[in-house]
Design a protein around this motif. Sequence first.
Motif, PDB file in Angstrom:
ATOM      1  N   GLU A  38       1.210  -1.359  -0.176  1.00 35.25           N
ATOM      2  CA  GLU A  38      -0.122   0.797  -0.413  1.00 35.25           C
ATOM      3  C   GLU A  38       0.370   1.230  -0.869  1.00 35.25           C
ATOM      4  OE1 GLU A  38      -2.861  -0.632   2.623  1.00 35.25           O
ATOM      5  OE2 GLU A  38      -3.701  -2.005   2.031  1.00 35.25           O
ATOM      6  N   TYR A  39       2.173   1.178  -0.924  1.00 31.12           N
ATOM      7  CA  TYR A  39       3.068   2.511  -0.722  1.00 31.12           C
ATOM      8  C   TYR A  39       2.118   3.640  -2.184  1.00 31.12           C
ATOM      9  CZ  TYR A  39       6.666  -0.648   0.085  1.00 31.12           C
ATOM     10  OH  TYR A  39       7.779  -0.625   0.752  1.00 31.12           O
ATOM     11  N   PHE A  40       1.873   4.645  -1.546  1.00 34.25           N
ATOM     12  CA  PHE A  40       2.176   5.824  -2.169  1.00 34.25           C
ATOM     13  C   PHE A  40       3.106   6.264  -3.595  1.00 34.25           C
ATOM     14  CE2 PHE A  40      -0.893   7.170   1.058  1.00 34.25           C
ATOM     15  CZ  PHE A  40      -1.854   6.829   0.239  1.00 34.25           C
ATOM     16  N   LEU A  41       2.886   6.504  -4.679  1.00 41.40           N
ATOM     17  CA  LEU A  41       3.864   7.537  -5.237  1.00 41.40           C
ATOM     18  C   LEU A  41       3.521   8.429  -5.443  1.00 41.40           C
ATOM     19  CD1 LEU A  41       4.490   3.796  -8.145  1.00 41.40           C
ATOM     20  CD2 LEU A  41       5.470   4.460  -6.167  1.00 41.40           C
ATOM     21  N   GLY A  42       4.925   9.004  -5.510  1.00 41.33           N
ATOM     22  CA  GLY A  42       4.701  10.520  -6.072  1.00 41.33           C
ATOM     23  C   GLY A  42       5.526  10.744  -7.783  1.00 41.33           C
ATOM     24  N   PHE A  43       4.512  12.087  -8.064  1.00 38.51           N
ATOM     25  CA  PHE A  43       4.888  11.976  -9.343  1.00 38.51           C
ATOM     26  C   PHE A  43       4.983  13.454  -9.203  1.00 38.51           C
ATOM     27  CE2 PHE A  43       3.077   7.989 -10.396  1.00 38.51           C
ATOM     28  CZ  PHE A  43       4.129   7.607 -11.131  1.00 38.51           C
ATOM     29  N   ALA A  44       5.905  14.175 -10.206  1.00 40.97           N
ATOM     30  CA  ALA A  44       6.609  16.222 -10.396  1.00 40.97           C
ATOM     31  C   ALA A  44       6.452  15.809 -11.768  1.00 40.97           C
ATOM     32  CB  ALA A  44       7.912  15.944  -9.805  1.00 40.97           C
ATOM     33  N   GLY A  45       7.383  17.197 -12.216  1.00 40.20           N
ATOM     34  CA  GLY A  45       7.114  17.920 -13.783  1.00 40.20           C
ATOM     35  C   GLY A  45       8.072  16.767 -14.317  1.00 40.20           C
ATOM     36  N   THR A  46       8.935  15.832 -14.263  1.00 35.88           N
ATOM     37  CA  THR A  46       9.443  15.208 -15.274  1.00 35.88           C
ATOM     38  C   THR A  46       7.956  14.266 -16.417  1.00 35.88           C
ATOM     39  OG1 THR A  46      10.867  14.302 -13.959  1.00 35.88           O
ATOM     40  CG2 THR A  46      10.334  12.880 -15.553  1.00 35.88           C
ATOM     41  N   ILE A  47       6.711  14.111 -15.766  1.00 35.30           N
ATOM     42  CA  ILE A  47       5.499  13.186 -16.141  1.00 35.30           C
ATOM     43  C   ILE A  47       5.208  14.220 -17.343  1.00 35.30           C
ATOM     44  CG2 ILE A  47       4.983  12.168 -14.546  1.00 35.30           C
ATOM     45  CD1 ILE A  47       2.205  13.535 -13.826  1.00 35.30           C
ATOM     46  N   CYS A  48       5.317  15.813 -17.127  1.00 34.24           N
ATOM     47  CA  CYS A  48       5.104  16.885 -18.442  1.00 34.24           C
ATOM     48  C   CYS A  48       6.721  16.882 -19.903  1.00 34.24           C
ATOM     49  CB  CYS A  48       4.906  17.998 -17.684  1.00 34.24           C
ATOM     50  SG  CYS A  48       3.632  18.493 -15.847  1.00 34.24           S
ATOM     51  N   LYS A  49       7.515  15.854 -18.721  1.00 33.75           N
ATOM     52  CA  LYS A  49       7.935  16.343 -20.859  1.00 33.75           C
ATOM     53  C   LYS A  49       7.791  15.137 -20.990  1.00 33.75           C
ATOM     54  CE  LYS A  49      12.095  17.688 -18.191  1.00 33.75           C
ATOM     55  NZ  LYS A  49      13.559  17.864 -18.879  1.00 33.75           N
ATOM     56  N   LYS A  50       7.623  15.933 -22.486  1.00 31.85           N
ATOM     57  CA  LYS A  50       7.043  14.929 -23.964  1.00 31.85           C
ATOM     58  C   LYS A  50       7.980  13.535 -24.004  1.00 31.85           C
ATOM     59  CE  LYS A  50       7.121  15.545 -28.693  1.00 31.85           C
ATOM     60  NZ  LYS A  50       6.818  15.374 -30.482  1.00 31.85           N
ATOM     61  N   ASP A  51       9.573  13.145 -23.632  1.00 29.09           N
ATOM     62  CA  ASP A  51      10.466  11.946 -24.179  1.00 29.09           C
ATOM     63  C   ASP A  51      10.264  11.731 -23.363  1.00 29.09           C
ATOM     64  OD1 ASP A  51      10.194  12.599 -27.114  1.00 29.09           O
ATOM     65  OD2 ASP A  51      12.427  13.534 -26.971  1.00 29.09           O
ATOM     66  N   ARG A  52      11.183  12.176 -21.851  1.00 29.32           N
ATOM     67  CA  ARG A  52      11.724  11.369 -20.968  1.00 29.32           C
ATOM     68  C   ARG A  52       9.836  10.910 -19.750  1.00 29.32           C
ATOM     69  NH1 ARG A  52      14.691  14.443 -16.829  1.00 29.32           N
ATOM     70  NH2 ARG A  52      15.193  12.626 -15.164  1.00 29.32           N
ATOM     71  N   GLY A  53       8.638  11.618 -19.565  1.00 24.64           N
ATOM     72  CA  GLY A  53       7.885  11.560 -19.184  1.00 24.64           C
ATOM     73  C   GLY A  53       6.931  10.620 -19.979  1.00 24.64           C
ATOM     74  N   ALA A  54       7.682   9.995 -20.850  1.00 22.56           N
ATOM     75  CA  ALA A  54       6.616   8.983 -22.259  1.00 22.56           C
ATOM     76  C   ALA A  54       6.149   7.673 -20.929  1.00 22.56           C
ATOM     77  CB  ALA A  54       6.853   9.218 -23.253  1.00 22.56           C
ATOM     78  N   PRO A  55       6.874   7.098 -20.977  1.00 18.40           N
ATOM     79  CA  PRO A  55       7.429   5.636 -20.349  1.00 18.40           C
ATOM     80  C   PRO A  55       6.223   6.057 -18.588  1.00 18.40           C
ATOM     81  CG  PRO A  55       9.674   6.596 -20.606  1.00 18.40           C
ATOM     82  CD  PRO A  55       8.689   7.274 -20.709  1.00 18.40           C
ATOM     83  N   LEU A  56       6.265   6.996 -17.997  1.00 12.36           N
ATOM     84  CA  LEU A  56       5.611   6.971 -16.957  1.00 12.36           C
ATOM     85  C   LEU A  56       4.406   7.688 -16.940  1.00 12.36           C
ATOM     86  CD1 LEU A  56       8.090   9.447 -14.941  1.00 12.36           C
ATOM     87  CD2 LEU A  56       7.721   7.617 -14.950  1.00 12.36           C
ATOM     88  N   ARG A  57       4.026   8.098 -17.873  1.00 14.90           N
ATOM     89  CA  ARG A  57       2.918   8.193 -18.372  1.00 14.90           C
ATOM     90  C   ARG A  57       2.109   6.900 -19.585  1.00 14.90           C
ATOM     91  NH1 ARG A  57       5.187  12.941 -20.757  1.00 14.90           N
ATOM     92  NH2 ARG A  57       4.464  11.874 -23.169  1.00 14.90           N
ATOM     93  N   ASP A  58       2.926   5.685 -19.332  1.00 15.52           N
ATOM     94  CA  ASP A  58       2.602   5.057 -20.069  1.00 15.52           C
ATOM     95  C   ASP A  58       2.221   3.785 -18.801  1.00 15.52           C
ATOM     96  OD1 ASP A  58       2.303   5.335 -23.048  1.00 15.52           O
ATOM     97  OD2 ASP A  58       4.151   4.667 -23.056  1.00 15.52           O
ATOM     98  N   MET A  59       2.721   4.327 -18.128  1.00 14.54           N
ATOM     99  CA  MET A  59       2.722   3.335 -16.531  1.00 14.54           C
ATOM    100  C   MET A  59       1.559   3.931 -15.660  1.00 14.54           C
ATOM    101  SD  MET A  59       5.364   2.694 -13.709  1.00 14.54           S
ATOM    102  CE  MET A  59       5.384   4.571 -13.111  1.00 14.54           C
ATOM    103  N   ILE A  60       1.026   4.956 -15.488  1.00 14.87           N
ATOM    104  CA  ILE A  60       0.743   5.863 -14.551  1.00 14.87           C
ATOM    105  C   ILE A  60      -1.292   5.279 -14.165  1.00 14.87           C
ATOM    106  CG2 ILE A  60      -0.636   7.704 -14.444  1.00 14.87           C
ATOM    107  CD1 ILE A  60       2.056   9.378 -14.632  1.00 14.87           C
ATOM    108  N   PRO A  61      -1.771   4.850 -15.704  1.00 17.52           N
ATOM    109  CA  PRO A  61      -3.085   4.171 -15.695  1.00 17.52           C
ATOM    110  C   PRO A  61      -3.206   3.179 -14.763  1.00 17.52           C
ATOM    111  CG  PRO A  61      -2.802   4.929 -18.006  1.00 17.52           C
ATOM    112  CD  PRO A  61      -1.553   5.369 -16.952  1.00 17.52           C
ATOM    113  N   ARG A  62      -1.941   2.433 -14.536  1.00 14.32           N
ATOM    114  CA  ARG A  62      -2.331   0.367 -13.987  1.00 14.32           C
ATOM    115  C   ARG A  62      -2.117   1.023 -12.684  1.00 14.32           C
ATOM    116  NH1 ARG A  62       2.102  -2.174 -17.104  1.00 14.32           N
ATOM    117  NH2 ARG A  62       3.794  -0.186 -16.313  1.00 14.32           N
TER     118      ARG A  62
END
Length: 84
Positions: free
Chosen positions: A10-34
Amino acid sequence: EALSTREEREYFLGFAGTICKKDRGAPLRDMIPRLPLDRIMIETDAPLMGYRKGRRSSEPVDVVDVAKRLSEVYGLARGDVCET
């Protein structure tokens, strides 16, 4: 495997501005919906890690951009993301 371990503990995960970056944030944005939205924390890496071009630092107001991006990923209104 890491996601299932997080769910078991039951961990929490924190997301910061990296998810807003076009290329660097793409892998995170792909994972987030899960991830369950109620286990996500919106944060900044202030003041040391800026994500906007031309600015080397983050500011607390940057959480608004993170919330906006999360709302796009989940297909929810930004207010719903912020209230969860």
